[in-house]
Design a protein around this motif. Structure first.
Motif, PDB file in Angstrom:
ATOM      1  N   ALA A 149      32.653  14.409  48.905  1.00 40.64           N
ATOM      2  CA  ALA A 149      33.203  14.341  50.261  1.00 40.64           C
ATOM      3  C   ALA A 149      34.472  13.498  50.293  1.00 40.64           C
ATOM      4  CB  ALA A 149      32.150  13.794  51.219  1.00 40.64           C
ATOM      5  N   LEU A 150      34.474  12.375  49.556  1.00 37.56           N
ATOM      6  CA  LEU A 150      35.660  11.529  49.507  1.00 37.56           C
ATOM      7  C   LEU A 150      36.829  12.234  48.830  1.00 37.56           C
ATOM      8  CD1 LEU A 150      34.035   8.082  48.640  1.00 37.56           C
ATOM      9  CD2 LEU A 150      35.072   8.750  50.825  1.00 37.56           C
ATOM     10  N   GLY A 206      33.165  27.814  44.852  1.00 36.25           N
ATOM     11  CA  GLY A 206      33.109  26.510  45.486  1.00 36.25           C
ATOM     12  C   GLY A 206      34.439  25.795  45.455  1.00 36.25           C
ATOM     13  N   GLY A 207      34.507  24.695  46.185  1.00 27.26           N
ATOM     14  CA  GLY A 207      35.709  23.870  46.228  1.00 27.26           C
ATOM     15  C   GLY A 207      35.445  22.619  47.023  1.00 27.26           C
ATOM     16  N   LEU A 208      36.420  21.715  47.026  1.00 28.00           N
ATOM     17  CA  LEU A 208      36.267  20.448  47.733  1.00 28.00           C
ATOM     18  C   LEU A 208      36.677  20.535  49.190  1.00 28.00           C
ATOM     19  CD1 LEU A 208      37.517  17.923  45.040  1.00 28.00           C
ATOM     20  CD2 LEU A 208      35.181  18.217  45.869  1.00 28.00           C
ATOM     21  N   THR A 209      37.637  21.407  49.503  1.00 26.93           N
ATOM     22  CA  THR A 209      38.065  21.589  50.890  1.00 26.93           C
ATOM     23  C   THR A 209      37.994  23.062  51.244  1.00 26.93           C
ATOM     24  OG1 THR A 209      40.397  21.783  50.254  1.00 26.93           O
ATOM     25  CG2 THR A 209      39.597  19.592  50.827  1.00 26.93           C
ATOM     26  N   VAL A 266      39.341  21.573  56.032  1.00 28.17           N
ATOM     27  CA  VAL A 266      38.207  20.752  56.461  1.00 28.17           C
ATOM     28  C   VAL A 266      37.565  20.151  55.215  1.00 28.17           C
ATOM     29  CG1 VAL A 266      35.920  20.800  57.530  1.00 28.17           C
ATOM     30  CG2 VAL A 266      37.786  22.121  58.526  1.00 28.17           C
ATOM     31  N   ALA A 267      37.150  18.886  55.304  1.00 27.57           N
ATOM     32  CA  ALA A 267      36.474  18.226  54.183  1.00 27.57           C
ATOM     33  C   ALA A 267      35.021  18.673  54.122  1.00 27.57           C
ATOM     34  CB  ALA A 267      36.565  16.714  54.332  1.00 27.57           C
ATOM     35  N   LEU A 268      34.827  19.928  53.756  1.00 25.46           N
ATOM     36  CA  LEU A 268      33.486  20.509  53.608  1.00 25.46           C
ATOM     37  C   LEU A 268      33.361  21.032  52.182  1.00 25.46           C
ATOM     38  CD1 LEU A 268      30.781  21.349  54.908  1.00 25.46           C
ATOM     39  CD2 LEU A 268      31.865  23.544  55.484  1.00 25.46           C
ATOM     40  N   PRO A 269      32.908  20.202  51.242  1.00 24.54           N
ATOM     41  CA  PRO A 269      32.746  20.678  49.864  1.00 24.54           C
ATOM     42  C   PRO A 269      31.687  21.778  49.798  1.00 24.54           C
ATOM     43  CG  PRO A 269      32.671  18.267  49.985  1.00 24.54           C
ATOM     44  CD  PRO A 269      32.560  18.777  51.380  1.00 24.54           C
ATOM     45  N   LEU A 270      31.978  22.823  49.030  1.00 24.52           N
ATOM     46  CA  LEU A 270      31.067  23.952  48.893  1.00 24.52           C
ATOM     47  C   LEU A 270      30.811  24.250  47.423  1.00 24.52           C
ATOM     48  CD1 LEU A 270      32.568  26.443  51.519  1.00 24.52           C
ATOM     49  CD2 LEU A 270      30.575  24.953  51.816  1.00 24.52           C
ATOM     50  N   TYR A 272      33.136  39.462  63.646  1.00 25.11           N
ATOM     51  CA  TYR A 272      34.268  39.569  64.563  1.00 25.11           C
ATOM     52  C   TYR A 272      35.293  38.483  64.239  1.00 25.11           C
ATOM     53  CZ  TYR A 272      30.604  42.039  67.099  1.00 25.11           C
ATOM     54  OH  TYR A 272      29.561  42.890  67.436  1.00 25.11           O
ATOM     55  N   TYR A 273      36.546  38.891  64.154  1.00 21.19           N
ATOM     56  CA  TYR A 273      37.684  37.976  63.998  1.00 21.19           C
ATOM     57  C   TYR A 273      37.677  37.213  62.672  1.00 21.19           C
ATOM     58  CZ  TYR A 273      38.067  38.783  69.054  1.00 21.19           C
ATOM     59  OH  TYR A 273      38.170  39.356  70.288  1.00 21.19           O
ATOM     60  N   LEU A 274      36.802  37.541  61.755  1.00 20.99           N
ATOM     61  CA  LEU A 274      36.769  36.872  60.454  1.00 20.99           C
ATOM     62  C   LEU A 274      37.499  37.718  59.417  1.00 20.99           C
ATOM     63  CD1 LEU A 274      33.089  35.561  60.143  1.00 20.99           C
ATOM     64  CD2 LEU A 274      35.112  34.356  61.005  1.00 20.99           C
ATOM     65  N   ALA A 275      38.314  37.080  58.583  1.00 26.77           N
ATOM     66  CA  ALA A 275      38.972  37.769  57.475  1.00 26.77           C
ATOM     67  C   ALA A 275      38.665  37.112  56.140  1.00 26.77           C
ATOM     68  CB  ALA A 275      40.481  37.829  57.691  1.00 26.77           C
ATOM     69  N   GLY A 276      38.488  35.780  56.113  1.00 21.12           N
ATOM     70  CA  GLY A 276      38.234  35.154  54.826  1.00 21.12           C
ATOM     71  C   GLY A 276      37.890  33.682  54.956  1.00 21.12           C
ATOM     72  N   VAL A 277      37.328  33.160  53.875  1.00 26.23           N
ATOM     73  CA  VAL A 277      37.095  31.733  53.707  1.00 26.23           C
ATOM     74  C   VAL A 277      37.771  31.341  52.401  1.00 26.23           C
ATOM     75  CG1 VAL A 277      35.394  29.907  53.351  1.00 26.23           C
ATOM     76  CG2 VAL A 277      34.922  31.763  54.978  1.00 26.23           C
ATOM     77  N   GLU A 278      38.608  30.304  52.438  1.00 24.15           N
ATOM     78  CA  GLU A 278      39.370  29.885  51.269  1.00 24.15           C
ATOM     79  C   GLU A 278      39.005  28.452  50.900  1.00 24.15           C
ATOM     80  OE1 GLU A 278      43.409  30.601  52.448  1.00 24.15           O
ATOM     81  OE2 GLU A 278      43.013  32.714  52.880  1.00 24.15           O
ATOM     82  N   VAL A 279      39.019  28.166  49.601  1.00 22.61           N
ATOM     83  CA  VAL A 279      38.659  26.832  49.113  1.00 22.61           C
ATOM     84  C   VAL A 279      39.742  26.335  48.165  1.00 22.61           C
ATOM     85  CG1 VAL A 279      36.168  27.195  49.346  1.00 22.61           C
ATOM     86  CG2 VAL A 279      37.308  27.791  47.190  1.00 22.61           C
TER      87      VAL A 279
END
Length: 414
Positions: A6-7, A70-73, A132-136, A189-196
């Motif tokens: 998270a840091l 996955g990714g950190l952000t 966003v600081a949401l690690p995945l 609806y209105y979604l195209a992608g999630v990037e990390v």
């Protein structure tokens, strides 16, 4: 370990701020890769009952997707690609999924654009949110919640999500439970992608580009058993994890545009493949609908548009050339058997056989996935193997999609 990640995620976001200070919009950190994607299409009638044509007003949408990298952000690509007026998103959030419309509240973060919690997307445009600081991790499920205070008009959609979207009256973007989300539909609806983004670049992503076979029609809803899902899981199990992006649209054709089956593969290839961050390979599996709908489909409102095998091959050649010009490795997949389906006829089978023979033997693709052979009935190769048939003689079931993933030579994805 979670606190450390998270840091690091926060550091990735804070480092690119300009000297103007906190009021300035942060620049993008380097190394973004698409970790999940879908292909938007117009808000017209669809194979499933949904809310696209009427749109939303004073309502909240909660949508669940599973990333394959996955990714950190994290950031989200939203789209008003087929809207005719500006789309105002009054507020949005992102969180880890808790299941059945609920979220894990300790992971909840607002989604902003230009640091504003309310933002507008122009008609015909996409918008990428602030990081966003949401690690995945790969195969994490996340929930994206959008609140629309005013009327949106008809909504850009992906009709056959094979996943459940939830709707609530009023503003429930931060609700930890799904109590207010009393309606559901199998559409995004209105979604195209999630990037990390990560401290080190992720391996190049793979785009699976096609029609309803790629989209996952016939697989179990909310189970993530589509062909691209199965391929991503196989890569991870083999110690070579990579994002696999699903850019399939049910009913889509290579050569023909439709107001409800999506723009043709030729027209949408730029946005759905070439414009995706971090992509290195595309797998093309498309052509069954050009063949099957050549005679039209009056019950679907689709007029006859005859497409020959030579026209399909020429279109595939164009896609190959455009992919190579963008530096992508391009892999061809053979068209699955459709004997005894509504597409079946001697003329249609002759076209399918001719196109598949070209894919297998021409050498024009960098590699070939013989999905047709992998899923064919040993007793009649013009038909799907009953063990892999979802029941309509056209779309695979969960076992069929796993067999498709198994047919990929992972060495070809280098």
């Amino acid at each position: 370990m979670r606190i450390v990640r998270a840091l690091l995620a926060l550091l990735l976001i804070l480092l690119p701020f300009t000297a103007a200070g906190a009021a300035a919009r942060p620049a993008d950190p380097p190394g973004w890769t698409t970790a999940w994607a879908t292909s938007p299409h117009p808000p017209s009638r669809a194979f499933v009952t949904n809310w696209a044509q009427q749109g939303f007003a004073n309502q909240t949408l909660r949508q669940v997707v599973r990333v394959s990298e996955g990714g950190l952000t994290t950031r989200v690509r939203l789209t008003n690609r087929y809207g005719t007026a500006p789309l105002t998103i009054t507020g949005a959030t992102i969180a880890r999924t808790a299941g059945a419309g609920a979220i894990r509240p300790e992971t909840l973060s607002p989604l902003t654009a230009g640091l504003s919690p309310t933002f507008e997307i122009a008609p015909g445009a996409d918008l990428v949110t602030d990081p966003v600081a949401l690690p995945l991790n790969a195969f994490d499920s996340i929930t994206i919640t959008l609140y629309f205070a005013g009327p949106t008009g008809p909504a850009t959609q992906h009709a056959q999500a094979i996943a459940t979207t939830y709707r609530a009256a009023g503003d429930h973007r931060a609700d930890p439970t799904a109590a207010a989300f009393t309606e559901s539909t199998p559409t995004w609806y209105y979604l195209a992608g999630v990037e990390v983004a990560d401290l080190l670049p992720n391996p190049p992503a793979i785009v699976a580009f096609g029609d309803s076979i790629t989209d996952g029609v016939g697989s179990t809803t909310d189970a993530d058993n589509r062909f691209p899902d199965e391929l991503a899981e196989r890569l991870a199990a083999a110690g070579a994890p990579r994002a696999v992006l699903n850019q399939g649209i049910g009913g889509n054709r290579v050569t023909v545009d439709s107001d409800w089956l999506g723009e043709s593969a030729l027209r949408r290839f730029q946005r759905d493949v070439l414009d995706q961050p971090g992509v290195g390979t595309v797998i093309i599996l498309e052509g069954a609908n050009d063949i099957g709908l050549s005679a039209g489909a009056p019950d679907l409102g689709e007029p006859p548009v005859p497409v020959s095998a030579d026209q399909l091959i020429a279109a595939h050649r164009e896609l190959i050339g455009r992919a190579r010009a963008a530096g992508l490795r391009v892999i061809g997949a053979t068209i699955l058997p459709f004997g005894d389906s509504p597409y079946d006829s001697p003329e249609a089978e002759a076209k399918r056989s001719a196109v598949n023979e070209w894919i297998r033997t021409s050498g024009e693709y960098d590699a070939v996935v013989d999905t047709a052979a992998a899923l064919a009935d040993p007793a009649d190769p013009s038909r799907l193997n009953p063990a892999f048939d979802s029941g309509d003689r056209l779309h695979p079931n969960d076992a069929g999609f796993r067999a498709m993933a198994q047919a990929v030579n992972l060495a070809d994805l280098r």
